[in-house]
Design a protein around this motif. Sequence first.
Motif, PDB file in Angstrom:
ATOM      1  N   ARG A  37       1.005  -1.223  -0.075  1.00 18.18           N
ATOM      2  CA  ARG A  37       0.143  -0.112  -0.041  1.00 18.18           C
ATOM      3  C   ARG A  37       0.914   1.364   0.007  1.00 18.18           C
ATOM      4  NH1 ARG A  37      -3.434  -0.898   4.487  1.00 18.18           N
ATOM      5  NH2 ARG A  37      -5.035  -1.382   3.052  1.00 18.18           N
ATOM      6  N   GLU A  41       0.527   3.973  -2.799  1.00 21.96           N
ATOM      7  CA  GLU A  41       0.274   5.609  -2.370  1.00 21.96           C
ATOM      8  C   GLU A  41       1.328   6.359  -2.603  1.00 21.96           C
ATOM      9  OE1 GLU A  41      -0.877   5.301   1.828  1.00 21.96           O
ATOM     10  OE2 GLU A  41      -2.786   4.628   1.308  1.00 21.96           O
ATOM     11  N   ARG A  42       2.544   6.211  -2.816  1.00 23.47           N
ATOM     12  CA  ARG A  42       3.783   6.817  -3.053  1.00 23.47           C
ATOM     13  C   ARG A  42       3.278   7.413  -4.384  1.00 23.47           C
ATOM     14  NH1 ARG A  42       7.751   6.825   0.445  1.00 23.47           N
ATOM     15  NH2 ARG A  42       6.086   7.009   1.715  1.00 23.47           N
ATOM     16  N   TYR A  43       2.933   6.471  -5.469  1.00 25.33           N
ATOM     17  CA  TYR A  43       2.763   6.838  -6.586  1.00 25.33           C
ATOM     18  C   TYR A  43       1.451   7.694  -7.095  1.00 25.33           C
ATOM     19  CZ  TYR A  43       6.612   4.426  -8.714  1.00 25.33           C
ATOM     20  OH  TYR A  43       8.091   4.284  -9.223  1.00 25.33           O
ATOM     21  N   GLY A  44       0.729   7.691  -5.740  1.00 28.16           N
ATOM     22  CA  GLY A  44      -0.542   8.590  -5.932  1.00 28.16           C
ATOM     23  C   GLY A  44      -2.064   8.013  -6.112  1.00 28.16           C
ATOM     24  N   VAL A  46      -4.961   5.699  -4.731  1.00 23.73           N
ATOM     25  CA  VAL A  46      -5.751   6.017  -3.466  1.00 23.73           C
ATOM     26  C   VAL A  46      -6.746   4.887  -3.445  1.00 23.73           C
ATOM     27  CG1 VAL A  46      -5.472   8.530  -3.340  1.00 23.73           C
ATOM     28  CG2 VAL A  46      -7.675   7.557  -4.528  1.00 23.73           C
ATOM     29  N   PRO A  47      -7.346   4.412  -2.280  1.00 25.60           N
ATOM     30  CA  PRO A  47      -8.150   3.295  -2.097  1.00 25.60           C
ATOM     31  C   PRO A  47      -9.494   3.267  -2.853  1.00 25.60           C
ATOM     32  CG  PRO A  47      -7.962   4.196  -0.106  1.00 25.60           C
ATOM     33  CD  PRO A  47      -7.262   5.193  -0.936  1.00 25.60           C
ATOM     34  N   ARG A 110      -6.981   6.986 -10.437  1.00 27.86           N
ATOM     35  CA  ARG A 110      -5.964   6.247 -10.099  1.00 27.86           C
ATOM     36  C   ARG A 110      -6.366   5.807  -8.636  1.00 27.86           C
ATOM     37  NH1 ARG A 110      -0.888   7.442 -12.578  1.00 27.86           N
ATOM     38  NH2 ARG A 110       0.135   7.522 -10.883  1.00 27.86           N
ATOM     39  N   TYR A 112      -6.382   2.058  -6.057  1.00 28.90           N
ATOM     40  CA  TYR A 112      -5.747   0.828  -5.306  1.00 28.90           C
ATOM     41  C   TYR A 112      -7.214  -0.015  -5.041  1.00 28.90           C
ATOM     42  CZ  TYR A 112      -4.610   2.441  -0.824  1.00 28.90           C
ATOM     43  OH  TYR A 112      -4.733   2.934   0.499  1.00 28.90           O
ATOM     44  N   GLU A 149       4.690   3.203 -16.167  1.00 27.76           N
ATOM     45  CA  GLU A 149       4.349   3.349 -14.693  1.00 27.76           C
ATOM     46  C   GLU A 149       4.147   1.998 -13.911  1.00 27.76           C
ATOM     47  OE1 GLU A 149       1.422   5.600 -12.793  1.00 27.76           O
ATOM     48  OE2 GLU A 149       2.581   7.109 -12.064  1.00 27.76           O
ATOM     49  N   MET A 152       7.090   0.101 -13.263  1.00 26.64           N
ATOM     50  CA  MET A 152       8.130   0.776 -12.314  1.00 26.64           C
ATOM     51  C   MET A 152       7.273   0.372 -11.070  1.00 26.64           C
ATOM     52  SD  MET A 152       8.498   4.196 -14.316  1.00 26.64           S
ATOM     53  CE  MET A 152       8.531   5.421 -12.932  1.00 26.64           C
TER      54      MET A 152
ATOM     55  N   ALA B  23     -12.131   6.695  -1.447  1.00 21.87           N
ATOM     56  CA  ALA B  23     -10.834   6.690  -0.644  1.00 21.87           C
ATOM     57  C   ALA B  23     -11.110   7.208   0.799  1.00 21.87           C
ATOM     58  CB  ALA B  23     -10.004   7.754  -1.217  1.00 21.87           C
ATOM     59  N   VAL B  26     -12.775   4.681   2.879  1.00 22.27           N
ATOM     60  CA  VAL B  26     -11.866   3.716   3.464  1.00 22.27           C
ATOM     61  C   VAL B  26     -10.810   3.855   4.323  1.00 22.27           C
ATOM     62  CG1 VAL B  26      -9.941   1.920   2.139  1.00 22.27           C
ATOM     63  CG2 VAL B  26     -12.101   2.490   0.746  1.00 22.27           C
ATOM     64  N   THR B 380      -4.097  10.572   1.340  1.00 25.16           N
ATOM     65  CA  THR B 380      -2.730  10.191   1.290  1.00 25.16           C
ATOM     66  C   THR B 380      -2.191  11.053  -0.013  1.00 25.16           C
ATOM     67  OG1 THR B 380      -3.292   8.439  -0.075  1.00 25.16           O
ATOM     68  CG2 THR B 380      -2.994   8.070   2.229  1.00 25.16           C
ATOM     69  N   ARG B 404       9.259  10.878  -4.424  1.00 28.35           N
ATOM     70  CA  ARG B 404       9.177   9.797  -3.751  1.00 28.35           C
ATOM     71  C   ARG B 404      10.107   9.414  -2.909  1.00 28.35           C
ATOM     72  NH1 ARG B 404       7.225   8.160  -9.479  1.00 28.35           N
ATOM     73  NH2 ARG B 404       5.103   8.949  -9.662  1.00 28.35           N
ATOM     74  N   MET B 408       7.735  11.548   0.015  1.00 29.13           N
ATOM     75  CA  MET B 408       6.165  12.268  -0.394  1.00 29.13           C
ATOM     76  C   MET B 408       5.333  11.569  -1.426  1.00 29.13           C
ATOM     77  SD  MET B 408       7.611  16.069  -0.513  1.00 29.13           S
ATOM     78  CE  MET B 408       9.441  15.732  -0.262  1.00 29.13           C
ATOM     79  N   ASN B 409       4.133  11.154  -1.185  1.00 30.59           N
ATOM     80  CA  ASN B 409       3.345  10.707  -2.069  1.00 30.59           C
ATOM     81  C   ASN B 409       3.011  11.754  -3.442  1.00 30.59           C
ATOM     82  OD1 ASN B 409       2.831   8.424  -0.358  1.00 30.59           O
ATOM     83  ND2 ASN B 409       1.051   9.184   0.207  1.00 30.59           N
ATOM     84  N   THR B 410       3.619  11.007  -4.505  1.00 32.52           N
ATOM     85  CA  THR B 410       3.794  12.003  -5.749  1.00 32.52           C
ATOM     86  C   THR B 410       3.080  11.390  -6.885  1.00 32.52           C
ATOM     87  OG1 THR B 410       5.653  12.711  -4.651  1.00 32.52           O
ATOM     88  CG2 THR B 410       5.276  13.144  -7.061  1.00 32.52           C
ATOM     89  N   GLU B 411       2.205  11.898  -7.626  1.00 30.90           N
ATOM     90  CA  GLU B 411       1.710  11.450  -8.819  1.00 30.90           C
ATOM     91  C   GLU B 411       2.456  12.290  -9.940  1.00 30.90           C
ATOM     92  OE1 GLU B 411      -2.747  11.242  -9.200  1.00 30.90           O
ATOM     93  OE2 GLU B 411      -2.585  11.481 -11.271  1.00 30.90           O
TER      94      GLU B 411
END
Lengths: 498, 498
Positions: A37, A41-44, A46-47, A110, A112, A149, A152, B23, B26, B380, B404, B408-411
């Motif tokens: 998770r 979340e680091r890639y942006g 959200v749930p 985006r 998860y 991505e 990645m 989100a 959740v 997040t 990242r 930091m959560n980064t998109e």
Amino acid sequence: MAKAQKTDRTIPRRLKGFRDITAADVFARDRMIAKIREVYERYGFVPLETPALEYVDVLGKYLPEADRPDGGIYAFQDEDNEWIALRYDLTAPLSRFVAMNLQDLPLPFRRYQVGPVYRVEKPGPDRFREFYQFDFDSVGTASMLADAECCMVMCDTLEALGINRGDYIVRVNDRKVLSGVLENVARRGEVPPQASLNILRSIDKLDRVGLDGVKGLLGLGRRDESGDFTPGVGLAPPQIDIVLHYLGIKAESRTVVCDDLERVVGDSQVGLEGVEELRRIDEALGGAGFDEDRVVIDPTVVRGLTYYTGPVFEAVLTFDIMDDKGVRRQFGSVFGGGRYDDLVERFTGQKIPATGSSIGVDRLLAALRVLGKINIDATTAAVLVTRLDRNLTAEYQKIAAELRSAGMNTELYVGKQGIGKQFKYASATGKTVAIVMGSDEINKGEVSIKDLRLGEELSKEVGPDRKKWLEEQPAQFSISRSKLVEAVNKVLGRYATR
Amino acid sequence: MAKAQKTDRTIPRRLKGFRDITAADVFARDRMIAKIREVYERYGFVPLETPALEYVDVLGKYLPEADRPDGGIYAFQDEDNEWIALRYDLTAPLSRFVAMNLQDLPLPFRRYQVGPVYRVEKPGPDRFREFYQFDFDSVGTASMLADAECCMVMCDTLEALGINRGDYIVRVNDRKVLSGVLENVARRGEVPPQASLNILRSIDKLDRVGLDGVKGLLGLGRRDESGDFTPGVGLAPPQIDIVLHYLGIKAESRTVVCDDLERVVGDSQVGLEGVEELRRIDEALGGAGFDEDRVVIDPTVVRGLTYYTGPVFEAVLTFDIMDDKGVRRQFGSVFGGGRYDDLVERFTGQKIPATGSSIGVDRLLAALRVLGKINIDATTAAVLVTRLDRNLTAEYQKIAAELRSAGMNTELYVGKQGIGKQFKYASATGKTVAIVMGSDEINKGEVSIKDLRLGEELSKEVGPDRKKWLEEQPAQFSISRSKLVEAVNKVLGRYATR
């Protein structure tokens, strides 16, 4: 009903292909999910959480074996006689969600999602009918940046879980390239009906049956070691050669593979599009510093789900492991995904391109366990307050409350066994400390503390310094009642750093 | 199939009574679950996870409305024509698990389990067919200490979630006391078949229909405000009086209630057993300092599930709330449980007494939301790296990777819209910061940072000091590329303490 019995007792039994997950495994899985998770979340991402049940037509039939009569899913009719089913993945429900919320949803969406999915498959040792997937997807973007991505995120996730670079590889291909190859096959002669899907399935079996096996499956059929015969697709030898030539493409450089693929697809428009997509992915991966030690282009990748329309990717663990039974094997694919540009469109009529990946939580957890990357001894159990003398129960309750207030997980024994059995119970449930107090102690204003792990720790292989230190620790001692919390904390501290 | 359309598009639709959880919800639920878990673990419970599907006969029929034709559950036949169903609670599967593992399981087996359960009920605004329960149970102990502990855990859990003492109350009763009352009813005259269950159901409706309503339901029937008539149990007036007298017992002191109950059950053996159990629970609660401001004995408590055999308990929120539509209402019971001494025995033939409680996660979450005890704005999302110039994509990727790596959560924006739409997208997806860099900036070795929340924060009511401080912060500024991480961190820090 299962086997009848003489009594009218119900036989306690579990569905085949299902399992109960006990404490250590739940902890291990939850820790793993927390790490995954964090990367998502680091890639942006959200749930989102969608229901376990959906309408069957909303889910669609996209499973590899969906031409089976039952479609491989748990489907049944609800009280309105509509067909509903347990989800078999998290992608079809996501597409339904996006289609229902298109007006309000900022795109790309985006998200998860983690949760169990259900498939009616032949159960095996590591193959369950209820299993966890943990997906991330970008819906509403056609950019190959999003596909790159995905690759990645897959790399970063596996490394965050402790899998070293070099012990895994992400393999990328493109369904359009495969379509290009199929076009060329069709140009070289007759192609039986349904051949496309069957050719893809044959290619997908390469890992298991080898190149000769694929050759058989594309041609007249293949007999396996057990003597079972699988009918072939029925292609002519020149057609088979096209596929085999394609499957033979291999190079370390992604650029070189793209050049080779471009030659193989020839003037197939869709094939050339696929190669161009792979070049864009290669470019984006390069821009982010993800080189061929992490992500390769591999023409043999197909992926089973039939909804993929473009790039497909999977992460495989590349090392052999010895399983519980001492058998050497590979874990294979633990993470997979691809682009599915038509899944939302089937609801909306409007093109909403999308791409994403799904991690097989259970299979990867099994791999981490074998690798020793997950601590399976972890427990939240800490203290058992025994009840030596039932008349002192109120005092035991106070002790338990004090320890809890100080942040220690503390169980007050509520069974009816004697003190010896209570110590056994404490060990069996993973406690580190047992507290004992009888009328003797209470008269002296004292309490006894028993370290239940010391003996076990001393029998382990630990460094000589730690061994010496452990040997100096008392396994059981009495202290003043007023020093209880401090003393228990100290005993727990003996193992806290491990 | 649902309504036909002219196209062959599938209509994106969700099962009624089900929902998608986005989100913020959740996050809120997961934080709530984490807090509950901490309390359960503090008392020494450890996790177990059983499957969502079980054999129907293994689950048994214990739902309040289980005499309905469909039993209130999602049941269907598997490929072997065995009847299977989605679990309707977590207690029946636990009993199955214990029965299957009795040889190896240290007793009492104390486990918690959280997950969705499924019931075919009439859906309502806060009533779903898929909803979360979070249970803890002690299996293999007949001690009332365990039942008292259930009440204590319920109190501690609610307080850990921010519900103040006095805003909830745990109410305890005993099914054996109810049986004693029923025995006395039977002694006073004829009792129709099935009356016991129906009398309990009538009592259970007290909160909704009032004492007069219960009187009607026990006698000839009751007509509600809408004019609907519910047939009565058909008891004679002296029989009804016994029940009403029983229901009228009320005192602050648990001891006094027990004394009164003892008089009402008279010489009913089972009734006296029930009173004795309540006295033991009172004693254990007293020993742990849980007085009547937290736990009371309340003769009106029944609980719907039919597997309870002894003590039953529930926690209710006692304050009125205004819901989203400005309607004043009470949340009622959010946590409930009881003793079920026969559930394992139906498999094993051996008495394995058990007790436990279940929190209604969704309903309690709704309550916390109304109370403002749960931060529903939490996100997040942090940073969006925009793509002003597609040719600079590799540079944008590097920026995203740097942020990242710094945690930091980064998109990285992977859509195709222009920069203005990208800013809107950043806000809509809850980002705090947008990063902008064009060829101008790149030539100067700079990058621009845009604070997307400043305006919104300034429009909020905040203290004058904070307002002044916020007004001094730049909403957008350029800095040297090398100072990027530091600067973004600083902007995120503007909101970190809130």
